[in-house]
Enzyme design. Structure first.
Site, PDB file in Angstrom:
ATOM      1  N   GLY A 239       3.845  -6.473  -2.615  1.00 39.37           N
ATOM      2  CA  GLY A 239       2.892  -7.107  -3.520  1.00 39.37           C
ATOM      3  C   GLY A 239       3.439  -7.163  -4.928  1.00 39.37           C
ATOM      4  O   GLY A 239       4.503  -6.592  -5.205  1.00 39.37           O
ATOM      5  N   PHE A 240       2.717  -7.856  -5.801  1.00 34.48           N
ATOM      6  CA  PHE A 240       3.133  -7.933  -7.191  1.00 34.48           C
ATOM      7  C   PHE A 240       2.419  -6.871  -8.008  1.00 34.48           C
ATOM      8  O   PHE A 240       1.204  -6.912  -8.144  1.00 34.48           O
ATOM      9  CB  PHE A 240       2.849  -9.328  -7.763  1.00 34.48           C
ATOM     10  CG  PHE A 240       3.916 -10.321  -7.405  1.00 34.48           C
ATOM     11  CD1 PHE A 240       5.104 -10.367  -8.129  1.00 34.48           C
ATOM     12  CD2 PHE A 240       3.748 -11.180  -6.325  1.00 34.48           C
ATOM     13  CE1 PHE A 240       6.101 -11.263  -7.788  1.00 34.48           C
ATOM     14  CE2 PHE A 240       4.743 -12.081  -5.974  1.00 34.48           C
ATOM     15  CZ  PHE A 240       5.919 -12.119  -6.707  1.00 34.48           C
ATOM     16  N   GLY A 241       3.176  -5.927  -8.532  1.00 38.57           N
ATOM     17  CA  GLY A 241       2.624  -4.950  -9.457  1.00 38.57           C
ATOM     18  C   GLY A 241       2.523  -5.586 -10.827  1.00 38.57           C
ATOM     19  O   GLY A 241       2.905  -6.743 -11.006  1.00 38.57           O
TER      20      GLY A 241
ATOM     21  N   VAL B 144       6.971  -5.447  -5.904  1.00 40.61           N
ATOM     22  CA  VAL B 144       7.169  -4.160  -5.229  1.00 40.61           C
ATOM     23  C   VAL B 144       7.574  -4.422  -3.784  1.00 40.61           C
ATOM     24  O   VAL B 144       6.946  -5.229  -3.096  1.00 40.61           O
ATOM     25  CB  VAL B 144       5.897  -3.280  -5.279  1.00 40.61           C
ATOM     26  CG1 VAL B 144       6.186  -1.893  -4.719  1.00 40.61           C
ATOM     27  CG2 VAL B 144       5.354  -3.169  -6.699  1.00 40.61           C
TER      28      VAL B 144
ATOM     29  N   ASP C 128      -5.394   0.064 -15.400  1.00 39.19           N
ATOM     30  CA  ASP C 128      -5.503  -0.951 -14.349  1.00 39.19           C
ATOM     31  C   ASP C 128      -5.849  -0.293 -13.021  1.00 39.19           C
ATOM     32  O   ASP C 128      -5.321  -0.667 -11.982  1.00 39.19           O
ATOM     33  CB  ASP C 128      -4.181  -1.728 -14.247  1.00 39.19           C
ATOM     34  CG  ASP C 128      -4.326  -2.996 -13.411  1.00 39.19           C
ATOM     35  OD1 ASP C 128      -5.449  -3.523 -13.302  1.00 39.19           O
ATOM     36  OD2 ASP C 128      -3.318  -3.459 -12.853  1.00 39.19           O
TER      37      ASP C 128
HETATM   38  C1  OWQ Z   1       3.312   1.867  -1.445  1.00 42.86           C
HETATM   39  C2  OWQ Z   1       4.190   3.403  -2.968  1.00 42.86           C
HETATM   40  N1  OWQ Z   1       3.059   0.958  -2.394  1.00 42.86           N
HETATM   41  C3  OWQ Z   1       2.649  -0.667  -5.018  1.00 42.86           C
HETATM   42  C4  OWQ Z   1       2.740  -1.634  -4.020  1.00 42.86           C
HETATM   43  C5  OWQ Z   1       1.452  -2.220  -6.377  1.00 42.86           C
HETATM   44  C6  OWQ Z   1       2.005  -0.967  -6.189  1.00 42.86           C
HETATM   45  C7  OWQ Z   1       1.554  -3.181  -5.396  1.00 42.86           C
HETATM   46  C8  OWQ Z   1       2.195  -2.891  -4.210  1.00 42.86           C
HETATM   47  C9  OWQ Z   1       2.377   0.376   0.238  1.00 42.86           C
HETATM   48  C10 OWQ Z   1       0.900   0.309  -0.003  1.00 42.86           C
HETATM   49  C11 OWQ Z   1       0.402  -0.666   1.030  1.00 42.86           C
HETATM   50  C12 OWQ Z   1       1.190  -1.209   3.319  1.00 42.86           C
HETATM   51  N2  OWQ Z   1       3.867   3.080  -1.717  1.00 42.86           N
HETATM   52  C13 OWQ Z   1       3.938   2.498  -3.987  1.00 42.86           C
HETATM   53  C14 OWQ Z   1       3.374   1.280  -3.660  1.00 42.86           C
HETATM   54  N3  OWQ Z   1       3.199   0.607  -4.828  1.00 42.86           N
HETATM   55  N4  OWQ Z   1       4.103   2.537  -5.321  1.00 42.86           N
HETATM   56  N5  OWQ Z   1       3.657   1.374  -5.821  1.00 42.86           N
HETATM   57  O1  OWQ Z   1       1.039  -4.470  -5.530  1.00 42.86           O
HETATM   58  N6  OWQ Z   1       2.987   1.608  -0.176  1.00 42.86           N
HETATM   59  C15 OWQ Z   1      -0.014  -4.664  -6.426  1.00 42.86           C
HETATM   60  N7  OWQ Z   1       1.351  -0.619   2.076  1.00 42.86           N
HETATM   61  C16 OWQ Z   1       2.500   0.164   1.731  1.00 42.86           C
HETATM   62  C17 OWQ Z   1      -0.046  -1.635   3.734  1.00 42.86           C
HETATM   63  C18 OWQ Z   1      -0.218  -2.206   4.968  1.00 42.86           C
HETATM   64  N8  OWQ Z   1       0.821  -2.390   5.780  1.00 42.86           N
HETATM   65  C19 OWQ Z   1       2.049  -2.011   5.389  1.00 42.86           C
HETATM   66  C20 OWQ Z   1       2.238  -1.420   4.151  1.00 42.86           C
END
Ligand code: OWQ
Length: 288
Positions: free
Chosen positions: A27-29, A34, A149
């Site tokens: 996703g976009f942080g 990211v 945020d």
């Molecule tokens: C994860 C540590 N994401 C992150 C990611 C903003 C911050 C953003 C995307 C994922 C969370 C959802 C899945 N671990 C992180 C992080 N950050 N530190 N920042 O966008 N893990 C706004 N995830 C993994 C969900 C569903 N299926 C697969 C992965």
């Protein structure tokens, strides 16, 4: 500015190539894309935030985020493994065009927004998570850092051990009492649904209460599965809040009238009190 470029490039003289494989976008942080990846050295899964530095502004934001996250070390804050930059960057030449910084963080299984897509949480889970969210907030606030945020998408969760960690410090600020001024209703970068009335009215107002408001919105959303105040734009967001949260202080009423003159005939009574908006919540939750 060249000094700052040099600082980033020298301090983190590594290269991502070869060290990490299997990149997938997450996703976009606030400051950049990211991705998830695997660290070849130890097969550990990581989250990598790629920050492209193209101008003074993005340089300033990157430095701010790096300075903040490197300072934080807590069970309820996402851990930073490393901050990496390009090897041998040409500091005199095209630094703005080519410079990329990678923040390598621990990987978390999911986030609260994805978890809530499956419906509300049980009271026990909500209790466990709000406790950890507030614990993380207490820590960052004690370090004089504001997140600014907080939203379910930035609240990372491990469902296996029910651990919650706050992520994405891309909009975070170090508190400075001398740098806080009032503005008016305006478009900003922060997600509006978790914004307090004060932040809606004064986007440059930096206080810890901004994060506390968001935490309250998140608690309600965990218990109900519904966003507490889902406005389509700033004014509607403010309207939804005012329909439910009474304005009691004289100064607040005066300030509000300056930006929302339509309130001049209001008797300041709420149309939809919190109890009505959240029928499924119990007295203990409201008390908190
Ligand atoms: C994860 C540590 N994401 C992150 C990611 C903003 C911050 C953003 C995307 C994922 C969370 C959802 C899945 N671990 C992180 C992080 N950050 N530190 N920042 O966008 N893990 C706004 N995830 C993994 C969900 C569903 N299926 C697969 C992965």
């Amino acid at each position: 500015m060249a000094e700052k470029c040099e600082f980033i490039a020298n301090m983190y003289g590594y290269d991502l190539g070869g060290h990490f494989v299997d990149f997938k976008p997450l996703g976009f942080g606030a400051n950049g894309l990211v991705l998830s990846a695997t660290d070849c050295k130890n097969s550990r899964k990581v989250a990598v935030k790629k920050i492209t530095i193209s101008d003074c502004r993005s340089m300033k934001h990157a430095l701010r985020e790096i300075k903040i996250i490197r300072r934080l070390n807590h069970d309820n804050i996402v851990k930073v493994h490393a901050v990496l930059g390009p090897r041998g960057a040409d500091l005199q030449g095209d630094i703005f065009r080519y410079n990329v910084v990678y923040i390598v963080q621990e990987h978390m299984e999911t986030d609260l927004s994805r978890l809530l897509e499956q419906g509300p949480l049980s009271e026990d889970h909500a209790k466990l998570f709000i406790y950890q969210l507030l614990r993380g907030l207490k820590y960052i606030h004690s370090a004089n850092v504001l997140h600014r945020d907080l939203k379910p998408g930035n609240v990372l969760i491990s469902t296996e051990d029910l651990v919650l960690k706050i992520g994405d410090f891309g909009l975070a600020r170090i508190v400075d009492q001398h740098y806080s001024h009032k503005g008016y209703l305006s478009e900003g970068l922060v997600t509006k649904w978790y914004r307090s009335p004060r932040l809606l009215l004064s986007p440059n107002n930096y206080t810890k209460a901004i994060d506390m408001w968001a935490a309250g919105c998140i608690l309600a959303e965990m218990l109900t599965g519904r966003m507490l105040f889902a406005g389509n734009h700033e004014l509607e967001q403010m309207q939804l809040i005012l329909d439910t949260i009474p304005v009691v202080h004289k100064e607040d009423k005066e300030e509000l009238l300056k930006v929302m003159p339509s309130f001049v005939n209001s008797n300041w009574e709420v149309k939809r009190p919190l109890r009505k908006l959240l029928p499924e919540m119990n007295l203990e939750d409201f008390d908190l």
